[in-house]
Design an enzyme around this catalytic site. Structure first.
Site, PDB file in Angstrom:
ATOM      1  N   THR A 231      30.360  26.000   1.289  1.00  0.00           N
ATOM      2  CA  THR A 231      30.471  25.023   0.198  1.00  0.00           C
ATOM      3  C   THR A 231      31.510  23.967   0.579  1.00  0.00           C
ATOM      4  O   THR A 231      32.038  23.274  -0.287  1.00  0.00           O
ATOM      5  CB  THR A 231      30.900  25.688  -1.128  1.00  0.00           C
ATOM      6  OG1 THR A 231      32.109  26.410  -0.900  1.00  0.00           O
ATOM      7  CG2 THR A 231      29.840  26.609  -1.683  1.00  0.00           C
ATOM      8  N   ARG A 233      32.047  21.626   4.097  1.00  0.00           N
ATOM      9  CA  ARG A 233      31.475  20.417   4.697  1.00  0.00           C
ATOM     10  C   ARG A 233      30.428  20.840   5.729  1.00  0.00           C
ATOM     11  O   ARG A 233      30.650  21.786   6.499  1.00  0.00           O
ATOM     12  CB  ARG A 233      32.552  19.560   5.377  1.00  0.00           C
ATOM     13  CG  ARG A 233      33.435  18.782   4.420  1.00  0.00           C
ATOM     14  CD  ARG A 233      32.665  17.694   3.653  1.00  0.00           C
ATOM     15  NE  ARG A 233      33.515  16.940   2.727  1.00  0.00           N
ATOM     16  CZ  ARG A 233      33.676  17.222   1.433  1.00  0.00           C
ATOM     17  NH1 ARG A 233      33.038  18.245   0.904  1.00  0.00           N
ATOM     18  NH2 ARG A 233      34.450  16.474   0.670  1.00  0.00           N
ATOM     19  N   GLU A 262      23.529  15.601   5.799  1.00  0.00           N
ATOM     20  CA  GLU A 262      23.155  15.426   4.385  1.00  0.00           C
ATOM     21  C   GLU A 262      23.217  13.983   3.899  1.00  0.00           C
ATOM     22  O   GLU A 262      22.579  13.621   2.905  1.00  0.00           O
ATOM     23  CB  GLU A 262      24.049  16.288   3.488  1.00  0.00           C
ATOM     24  CG  GLU A 262      25.491  15.806   3.387  1.00  0.00           C
ATOM     25  CD  GLU A 262      26.363  16.677   2.482  1.00  0.00           C
ATOM     26  OE1 GLU A 262      26.365  17.901   2.654  1.00  0.00           O
ATOM     27  OE2 GLU A 262      27.043  16.108   1.599  1.00  0.00           O
ATOM     28  N   HIS A 294      24.938  19.679  -2.325  1.00  0.00           N
ATOM     29  CA  HIS A 294      26.345  19.328  -2.566  1.00  0.00           C
ATOM     30  C   HIS A 294      26.651  19.271  -4.063  1.00  0.00           C
ATOM     31  O   HIS A 294      27.157  18.272  -4.570  1.00  0.00           O
ATOM     32  CB  HIS A 294      26.673  17.990  -1.881  1.00  0.00           C
ATOM     33  CG  HIS A 294      28.113  17.901  -1.461  1.00  0.00           C
ATOM     34  ND1 HIS A 294      28.519  17.452  -0.233  1.00  0.00           N
ATOM     35  CD2 HIS A 294      29.267  18.226  -2.111  1.00  0.00           C
ATOM     36  CE1 HIS A 294      29.837  17.478  -0.147  1.00  0.00           C
ATOM     37  NE2 HIS A 294      30.308  17.953  -1.290  1.00  0.00           N
ATOM     38  N   GLN A 295      26.315  20.347  -4.736  1.00  0.00           N
ATOM     39  CA  GLN A 295      26.485  20.376  -6.195  1.00  0.00           C
ATOM     40  C   GLN A 295      27.592  21.326  -6.646  1.00  0.00           C
ATOM     41  O   GLN A 295      27.797  21.517  -7.844  1.00  0.00           O
ATOM     42  CB  GLN A 295      25.176  20.753  -6.899  1.00  0.00           C
ATOM     43  CG  GLN A 295      24.815  22.244  -6.814  1.00  0.00           C
ATOM     44  CD  GLN A 295      23.630  22.613  -7.685  1.00  0.00           C
ATOM     45  OE1 GLN A 295      22.499  22.311  -7.341  1.00  0.00           O
ATOM     46  NE2 GLN A 295      23.863  23.274  -8.811  1.00  0.00           N
ATOM     47  N   ALA A 296      28.315  21.926  -5.687  1.00  0.00           N
ATOM     48  CA  ALA A 296      29.293  22.946  -6.083  1.00  0.00           C
ATOM     49  C   ALA A 296      30.344  22.396  -7.050  1.00  0.00           C
ATOM     50  O   ALA A 296      30.860  23.108  -7.902  1.00  0.00           O
ATOM     51  CB  ALA A 296      29.964  23.536  -4.843  1.00  0.00           C
TER      52      ALA A 296
HETATM   53  P1  NAI Z   1      43.009  22.798   0.116  1.00  0.00           P
HETATM   54  O1  NAI Z   1      43.639  21.663   0.858  1.00  0.00           O
HETATM   55  O2  NAI Z   1      43.681  23.329  -1.104  1.00  0.00           O
HETATM   56  O3  NAI Z   1      42.798  24.035   1.125  1.00  0.00           O
HETATM   57  C1  NAI Z   1      42.245  23.933   2.386  1.00  0.00           C
HETATM   58  C2  NAI Z   1      42.814  25.064   3.231  1.00  0.00           C
HETATM   59  O4  NAI Z   1      42.119  25.087   4.482  1.00  0.00           O
HETATM   60  C3  NAI Z   1      44.306  24.876   3.560  1.00  0.00           C
HETATM   61  O5  NAI Z   1      45.017  26.060   3.228  1.00  0.00           O
HETATM   62  C4  NAI Z   1      44.315  24.622   5.065  1.00  0.00           C
HETATM   63  O6  NAI Z   1      45.481  25.127   5.702  1.00  0.00           O
HETATM   64  C5  NAI Z   1      43.076  25.366   5.499  1.00  0.00           C
HETATM   65  N1  NAI Z   1      42.549  24.975   6.802  1.00  0.00           N
HETATM   66  C6  NAI Z   1      42.591  23.768   7.409  1.00  0.00           C
HETATM   67  N2  NAI Z   1      41.971  23.825   8.609  1.00  0.00           N
HETATM   68  C7  NAI Z   1      41.539  25.103   8.757  1.00  0.00           C
HETATM   69  C8  NAI Z   1      40.838  25.804   9.770  1.00  0.00           C
HETATM   70  N3  NAI Z   1      40.441  25.183  10.882  1.00  0.00           N
HETATM   71  N4  NAI Z   1      40.569  27.112   9.587  1.00  0.00           N
HETATM   72  C9  NAI Z   1      40.946  27.754   8.459  1.00  0.00           C
HETATM   73  N5  NAI Z   1      41.622  27.156   7.459  1.00  0.00           N
HETATM   74  C10 NAI Z   1      41.904  25.843   7.607  1.00  0.00           C
HETATM   75  O7  NAI Z   1      41.525  22.318  -0.198  1.00  0.00           O
HETATM   76  P2  NAI Z   1      40.546  22.861  -1.326  1.00  0.00           P
HETATM   77  O8  NAI Z   1      40.755  22.100  -2.579  1.00  0.00           O
HETATM   78  O9  NAI Z   1      40.601  24.344  -1.361  1.00  0.00           O
HETATM   79  O10 NAI Z   1      39.126  22.391  -0.744  1.00  0.00           O
HETATM   80  C11 NAI Z   1      38.616  22.907   0.457  1.00  0.00           C
HETATM   81  C12 NAI Z   1      37.413  22.101   0.898  1.00  0.00           C
HETATM   82  O11 NAI Z   1      36.331  22.303  -0.007  1.00  0.00           O
HETATM   83  C13 NAI Z   1      37.597  20.558   0.873  1.00  0.00           C
HETATM   84  O12 NAI Z   1      38.270  20.111   2.028  1.00  0.00           O
HETATM   85  C14 NAI Z   1      36.181  20.080   0.820  1.00  0.00           C
HETATM   86  O13 NAI Z   1      35.683  19.931   2.142  1.00  0.00           O
HETATM   87  C15 NAI Z   1      35.442  21.210   0.123  1.00  0.00           C
HETATM   88  N6  NAI Z   1      34.963  20.825  -1.207  1.00  0.00           N
HETATM   89  C16 NAI Z   1      33.615  20.902  -1.457  1.00  0.00           C
HETATM   90  C17 NAI Z   1      33.110  20.562  -2.692  1.00  0.00           C
HETATM   91  C18 NAI Z   1      31.648  20.693  -3.013  1.00  0.00           C
HETATM   92  O14 NAI Z   1      31.193  20.182  -4.047  1.00  0.00           O
HETATM   93  N7  NAI Z   1      30.851  21.361  -2.199  1.00  0.00           N
HETATM   94  C19 NAI Z   1      34.000  20.065  -3.759  1.00  0.00           C
HETATM   95  C20 NAI Z   1      35.401  20.083  -3.414  1.00  0.00           C
HETATM   96  C21 NAI Z   1      35.842  20.426  -2.167  1.00  0.00           C
END
Ligand code: NAI
Length: 329
Positions: A231, A233, A262, A294-296
């Site tokens: 969910t 990228r 996408e 991309h609806q999460a």
């Molecule tokens: P966040 O910034 O709170 O957490 C991301 C975590 O990933 C951090 O703890 C970071 O240290 C860690 N990280 C970075 N690179 C890494 C790697 N190579 N391996 C393991 N961990 C790693 O971000 P949050 O809010 O938790 O969001 C995470 C991701 O979810 C966003 O970056 C976005 O891509 C995705 N997202 C998707 C949505 C959807 O509708 N499908 C909606 C919102 C976010």
């Protein structure tokens, strides 16, 4: 008081109009456009002071330079991720802000929804009973209780997802270069996580380093029949390798809210057409794969959180105040 500012809002949908209308501001005129932002559409922003963009808009060097020429001062991303923005190109030319947090629950709950659907075959049961087929053949799942879930990225969403998994009685492990005391599981190396997990769920941002994190090599380290949930990228997964893993049975099921190609397809209705992406067609046709577009993030609470923070970002920028949610290189 600030003079009326105009913001071009790209890739606008009905739910965006609704949520942004709830946080409207007399001093900011939002002009909604259905087009995605890219080199072909950037001229729409010519007379605007700011743009508001989303996950599948293209904010590369060419687009950013055009925006700067038009004297657009701010790119307000209405999302958390910003992998589609060339921050280097924006540096010194145009401010970029985002919504760092809205509802981590929305995304974490969707990830669990994908797991429950895949495991208990709800997508197949729904179709069967509508056709008065009440057979249970092929619908056997497994108890989540006692199984190991591996969470890659234990930030806001990953931690929330861990809490949900704890409620199911799962054994929780995680990998993150920055460990958090608030994570409900045990940290391991990435390799240990790949080897031990029955379900692997991706919750890290897309960066230059983790492009195709799930690839032929990492898939070969997974347990036979492991589930892969994404969910985060699309580019975190090499889809060709995922398809090979699904065909060989190494991967038991995949729940994908995002897909590496996408941008041209997601958020639009192509139900009357044959889509030009054979890889996506193949993966969608598999019975043990669910693709959502991309609806999460799509809950009322998340949409309101996004609209509120985006409007606050725009207000702060136009009033010359500190831009708390600015993204810098
Ligand atoms: P966040 O910034 O709170 O957490 C991301 C975590 O990933 C951090 O703890 C970071 O240290 C860690 N990280 C970075 N690179 C890494 C790697 N190579 N391996 C393991 N961990 C790693 O971000 P949050 O809010 O938790 O969001 C995470 C991701 O979810 C966003 O970056 C976005 O891509 C995705 N997202 C998707 C949505 C959807 O509708 N499908 C909606 C919102 C976010």
């Amino acid at each position: 008081m600030i003079a009326l500012k105009t913001v071009a809002f790209f890739d606008a949908k009905s739910y965006d109009r609704e949520s942004f209308s709830r946080f409207a501001d007399d001093e900011i005129n939002i002009r909604f456009f259905e087009n995605k932002l890219n080199a072909d559409t950037v001229s729409i922003a010519a007379c605007c002071d700011g743009v508001c963009a989303f996950v599948n808009d293209t904010l590369d060097k060419e687009v950013i330079q055009k925006l700067a020429e038009y004297k657009v001062g701010i790119i307000a991303m209405r999302c958390a991720g910003y992998n589609n923005v060339d921050l280097k190109a924006a540096e010194g030319l145009i401010k970029v802000a985002r919504v760092p947090a809205y509802s981590p629950y929305a995304v974490a709950e969707h990830a669990m929804g994908l797991i429950l659907t895949l495991n208990r075959k709800l997508h197949r049961a729904y179709i069967r009973t509508r056709d008065h087929n009440f057979s249970l053949e092929g619908l056997t799942g497994f108890d989540l209780n006692g199984k190991t879930v591996g969470i890659i990225g234990t930030g806001k969403i990953g931690r929330c997802f861990a809490d949900i998994c704890r409620g199911f009685g799962m054994n929780i492990i995680g990998f993150d270069p920055y460990e958090s005391d608030e994570f409900a599981g045990k940290y391991t190396s990435l390799d240990e996580l790949l080897e031990a997990s029955d379900i692997i769920s991706l919750h890290c941002p897309l960066t230059r380093e983790n492009h195709h994190l799930i690839n032929e090599n990492t898939i070969s380290k997974m347990k036979n029949g492991a589930y892969v949930i994404n969910t985060s990228r699309g580019l975190l997964i090499d889809t060709a390798a995922l398809i090979a893993g699904l065909k060989s049975g190494r991967i038991g099921a995949a729940g994908l809210d995002v897909y590496e190609e996408e941008t041209a397809l997601f958020f639009e209705d192509y139900s009357d057409e044959i889509i030009p992406d054979d890889t996506l067609s193949t993966i969608i046709s598999m019975p043990n794969v669910i693709v959502t577009s991309h609806q999460a993030f799509l809950t009322r609470e998340a949409l309101d959180g996004i609209a509120k923070t985006t409007m606050e970002n725009l207000r702060a920028y136009f009033a010359g105040e500190e831009l708390k949610n600015e993204i810098k290189l």
